[in-house]
Structures are given as structure tokens and as C-alpha cells.
Write a protein that holds these residues in place. Structure first.
Motif, short mmCIF file in Angstrom:
data_model
loop_
_atom_site.label_atom_id
_atom_site.label_comp_id
_atom_site.label_asym_id
_atom_site.label_seq_id
_atom_site.Cartn_x
_atom_site.Cartn_y
_atom_site.Cartn_z
N SER A 289 0.85 -1.19 0.00
CA SER A 289 0.00 0.00 0.00
C SER A 289 0.89 1.24 0.00
N LEU A 290 0.44 2.28 -0.68
CA LEU A 290 1.19 3.53 -0.77
C LEU A 290 0.82 4.43 0.40
N SER A 291 1.80 4.80 1.19
CA SER A 291 1.54 5.64 2.37
C SER A 291 2.10 7.05 2.22
N ALA A 292 2.66 7.38 1.05
CA ALA A 292 3.27 8.69 0.87
C ALA A 292 2.26 9.82 0.98
N PHE A 293 0.99 9.53 0.70
CA PHE A 293 -0.05 10.56 0.76
C PHE A 293 -0.75 10.60 2.12
N ARG A 294 -0.23 9.88 3.09
CA ARG A 294 -0.86 9.85 4.41
C ARG A 294 -0.88 11.26 5.01
N GLY A 295 -2.05 11.68 5.43
CA GLY A 295 -2.21 13.03 5.99
C GLY A 295 -2.54 14.09 4.96
N THR A 296 -2.53 13.72 3.67
CA THR A 296 -2.87 14.67 2.61
C THR A 296 -4.36 14.68 2.38
N ASP A 297 -4.94 15.85 2.21
CA ASP A 297 -6.36 15.97 1.94
C ASP A 297 -6.71 15.23 0.64
N ARG A 298 -7.84 14.52 0.64
CA ARG A 298 -8.22 13.72 -0.52
C ARG A 298 -8.40 14.58 -1.76
N VAL A 299 -8.98 15.74 -1.62
CA VAL A 299 -9.19 16.61 -2.78
C VAL A 299 -7.85 17.01 -3.39
N GLU A 300 -6.90 17.38 -2.54
CA GLU A 300 -5.58 17.76 -3.02
C GLU A 300 -4.88 16.59 -3.70
N ARG A 301 -5.00 15.41 -3.09
CA ARG A 301 -4.35 14.22 -3.66
C ARG A 301 -4.90 13.89 -5.03
N VAL A 302 -6.22 13.83 -5.16
CA VAL A 302 -6.83 13.48 -6.44
C VAL A 302 -6.51 14.53 -7.50
N ALA A 303 -6.54 15.81 -7.11
CA ALA A 303 -6.23 16.87 -8.07
C ALA A 303 -4.79 16.77 -8.56
N PHE A 304 -3.86 16.52 -7.64
CA PHE A 304 -2.46 16.39 -8.02
C PHE A 304 -2.26 15.22 -8.98
N VAL A 305 -2.82 14.07 -8.63
CA VAL A 305 -2.65 12.88 -9.47
C VAL A 305 -3.27 13.13 -10.85
N TYR A 306 -4.41 13.79 -10.90
CA TYR A 306 -5.09 14.05 -12.18
C TYR A 306 -4.23 14.93 -13.07
N TRP A 307 -3.79 16.08 -12.57
CA TRP A 307 -3.02 17.00 -13.41
C TRP A 307 -1.67 16.41 -13.79
N PHE A 308 -1.05 15.68 -12.88
CA PHE A 308 0.23 15.07 -13.20
C PHE A 308 0.05 13.99 -14.26
N ALA A 309 -0.99 13.18 -14.16
CA ALA A 309 -1.25 12.14 -15.16
C ALA A 309 -1.55 12.76 -16.52
N LEU A 310 -2.30 13.86 -16.55
CA LEU A 310 -2.60 14.53 -17.81
C LEU A 310 -1.31 15.04 -18.45
N ALA A 311 -0.46 15.69 -17.66
CA ALA A 311 0.80 16.20 -18.19
C ALA A 311 1.69 15.08 -18.71
N LEU A 312 1.73 13.97 -17.98
CA LEU A 312 2.56 12.85 -18.39
C LEU A 312 2.04 12.23 -19.69
N MET A 313 0.73 12.12 -19.82
CA MET A 313 0.15 11.57 -21.05
C MET A 313 0.50 12.45 -22.24
N VAL A 314 0.35 13.77 -22.09
CA VAL A 314 0.68 14.70 -23.18
C VAL A 314 2.16 14.58 -23.54
N ALA A 315 3.03 14.48 -22.54
CA ALA A 315 4.46 14.37 -22.79
C ALA A 315 4.80 13.09 -23.55
N VAL A 316 4.17 11.97 -23.19
CA VAL A 316 4.44 10.70 -23.86
C VAL A 316 3.98 10.74 -25.31
N VAL A 317 2.79 11.27 -25.55
CA VAL A 317 2.26 11.34 -26.92
C VAL A 317 3.13 12.25 -27.77
N LEU A 318 3.47 13.44 -27.27
CA LEU A 318 4.31 14.36 -28.03
C LEU A 318 5.71 13.79 -28.23
#
Length: 356
Positions: free
Chosen positions: A166-195
Motif C-alpha cells: 500500500s502507498l503511504s506517501a499521501f498519508r495526511g494529505t487531503d483527498r481533494v488535493e491528492r486526487v487533483a495532483f494525481v489528475y493534473w500530473f497524469a494529464l501532463a505525463l500523457m501529453v508528454a508521452v504522446v508528443l
């Protein structure tokens, strides 16, 4: 005394016959590229504020599917290597993320990128083993390698054995902040891989890879480094699979050997590329969107959704052998990688190009 004669240019445009011109892309490419840019802007600036957290997590999976499809297409569509064992590197990426984020203490975004490097580092020596096989034997060999990775992982207590981690690096992080970070980071990574894939295929390396896919012997006779090109594609494709696996683990907050090493990941890659359009940059994006939509809509049906996916794949192969994007590729190319010969308009004059 006159100076040395200028050498004729070898650019595609200069080599075209009189009355013809060689272009890459066109008006359709600008329209398609603009539409794609608009979609990315909407995904980055509008969608996160208009949907639920659950929907954002689901979109992260879509972005991971695009990465998986794009990198598998790099292997099969451009490198001519049909691997059914890329789930090995999905698992490597997932486990590497958790170890780097929890045990080493790396920031999650850095751990994801490092997981891709770990996948590439493992793929390099593995390539010397699987490249001794060809055709169907290569496909089977990659699947065997993936099973070995899974069984070895299950025997290591530090990796959680059969129960996973289990990943514990996000322990204590607000769920909204965590999901938002993962979403924007995944979007950026997808764009970088395609380009990145697009730029690779527009380069001389990409031209060599296309030649290797079509005929390895002929490509070698023309001076293309066949083994080096195939190894480059295999390592790059495996690194992409590891990045996707790290994103999946980052979104789900854990991994288990049975899920992260599942052959279903490679089955999804094959569906995405074949249905979307193999050998194109746009095809895996279209295929990933279709796969994701069907998965979301048919999930309540249980295993029946697999039957529907199979029926869709068969129908597309029979009715549109070039994939869904193949139906539009003649008019629209969002990522043009090939040259086209076009007839000049009446009265148009193109001066011959000379010089170095």
C-alpha cells in the motif's frame, strides 16, 4: 576560377518532380491539432472543476490507458514487435513507485518518473534475452518473462509477497488535493508521452523504425542499425509501461501481484491499438477512449463486457482494417509523420533548392 558547384538538396521538397510538391500535414492537420489542443485545455482547466473526485480518478485511468496504448503501438506499430508481456513493466513501475516514495522518501511525482527509468533499466538486459526469439516465439517469450517477474515479486517479503503493498506517501494529505495532483500530473505525463512519440517518429530514428518494421533485411542493407533501433523501441516502450503502472499505483494507492501483473493490461493495449489504428499516433488515443467508455458503461455486466469488447474488436477488424482512425486519416492528421506528394496549383512556381 569558379568555386565548387553547390550540391543539390536532398530534402523531400527538392526531390519532387516539377509541378509537384512534397508536404507533411496540411489544413486537416491544423484543424485536428487545434481540436486536440482545445481538448487538452478543457481537460486541464475546466473538467477538474466540473466533475466529481471519482470521475477524476477514472480519468486518470484513461490517461494511463493512452500511455499504454501509445507505447505498445511504438513496439508493434512502428517496431514490428508484438509483445504480450508488457504487463511485466506495468508491475515493475507500480512496485518501484511505492518503494521509491515510501522507503526512499522521494516525492510522488519524482517517484513516478524514476519508476519509468527503473522499467527502462530492467528492459535493457531483458531485451538481450527476448531478442533471441522472433515472431510468435518472441510474443510467447515476453509473456513468460512477465510471469517470471510476477512469481519473483511474490517471493520477496519486502514487496509484500502475495498481498502486495500500500502507498503511504499521501498519508495526511487531503483527498481533494491528492486526487487533483494525481489528475493534473497524469494529464501532463500523457501529453508528454504522446508528443515525445510524435517527435521520435518525425526524426530519422522514426524513419529507420518504419523501415525495420516493413523489412528488416532491406533496412539493414540500407544502413539502418536494426538491432539498436529495435532495442531502443523495446526499452522506450517498457519505460512507458512502467510510467503507466506507476500512475495506476499512484491513483489506487496500492498494488498486488495478481492485478498489477495481470495479462489484462496487455490485452487492453492490443485492443486499444488494433481498434484505434495501428501505426498511427492518433489511433491509440481513439482506441483508449473507446475502451474506457465501454469499460465504464459495461462494468455492471460483469464478465459480459469482455464479450462485448471482443465483438467490437472483431467488427472493427472486419469492417475497418486500418482501425477507427484509419477512416479519418485521409482527411485529418493531428500528428502527421509521413510526407505526401501534392500537385501545385495552376500558375504556382517553386524554385529548385540548391546549396547545402
Amino acid at each position: 576560377m569558379t568555386g565548387p558547384a553547390a550540391e543539390p538538396s536532398t530534402s523531400p521538397t527538392a526531390l519532387a518532380a516539377p509541378g509537384l510538391t512534397v508536404t507533411r500535414g496540411g489544413r486537416g492537420s491544423w484543424v485536428g491539432g487545434g481540436a486536440m489542443l482545445l481538448v487538452v485545455v478543457l481537460l486541464a482547466a475546466v473538467v477538474p472543476y466540473a466533475v466529481t473526485l471519482g470521475a477524476l480518478s477514472s480519468l486518470v485511468m484513461l490517461f494511463a490507458l493512452v500511455i499504454l496504448g501509445t507505447t505498445w503501438n511504438l513496439l508493434a506499430g512502428y517496431g514490428g514487435m508484438v509483445s504480450v508481456g508488457q504487463q511485466a513493466y506495468v508491475g515493475v513501475g507500480g512496485y518501484a513507485l511505492i518503494q521509491l516514495a515510501d522507503a526512499v522518501g522521494a516525492p510522488p511525482w519524482a517517484a513516478v518518473l524514476a519508476a519509468g527509468l527503473v522499467g527502462a533499466a530492467i528492459a535493457l538486459p531483458t531485451s538481450y534475452l527476448v531478442f533471441r526469439l522472433a515472431g510468435g516465439y518472441f510474443a510467447i517469450g515476453t509473456w513468460v518473462v512477465a510471469e517470471v517477474f510476477r512469481l519473483v515479486t511474490m517471493q520477496i517479503d519486502g514487496l509484500g509477497g502475495g498481498a502486495g503493498l500500500s502507498l503511504s506517501a499521501f498519508r495526511g494529505t487531503d483527498r481533494v488535493e491528492r486526487v487533483a495532483f494525481v489528475y493534473w500530473f497524469a494529464l501532463a505525463l500523457m501529453v508528454a508521452v504522446v508528443l515525445g512519440t510524435y517527435l521520435l517518429m518525425r526524426s530519422r530514428v522514426g524513419l529507420g523504425l518504419t523501415a525495420i518494421r516493413d523489412d528488416r533485411v532491406a533496412a539493414s542493407s540500407l544502413g539502418v542499425a536494426v538491432d539498436r533501433g529495435r532495442r531502443l523501441v523495446y526499452v522506450a516502450g517498457s519505460a512507458g509501461a512502467a510510467l503507466a503502472g506507476a500512475l495506476i499505483a499512484l491513483s489506487t494507492l496500492g498494488v498486488t501481484p495478481g492485478s498489477i501483473y495481470s495479462v489484462n493490461w496487455t490485452a487492453a493495449m492490443i485492443f486499444i491499438v488494433v481498434v484505434g489504428g495501428i501505426g498511427t499516433i492518433e489511433g491509440p488515443i481513439v482506441g483508449a477512449v473507446l475502451y474506457w467508455v465501454l469499460q465504464q458503461a459495461l462494468a455492471p455486466l460483469g464478465t459480459w463486457y469482455l464479450v462485448v469488447l471482443g465483438a467490437v474488436a472483431v467488427a472493427v477488424v472486419l469492417l475497418a482494417p486500418g482501425g477507427l482512425w484509419g477512416l479519418l486519416a485521409a482527411r485529418y492528421q493531428v500528428f502527421p509523420t509521413t510526407h505526401h506528394v501534392r500537385r501545385l496549383a495552376v500558375g504556382a512556381i517553386v524554385a529548385p533548392k540548391t546549396g547545402r
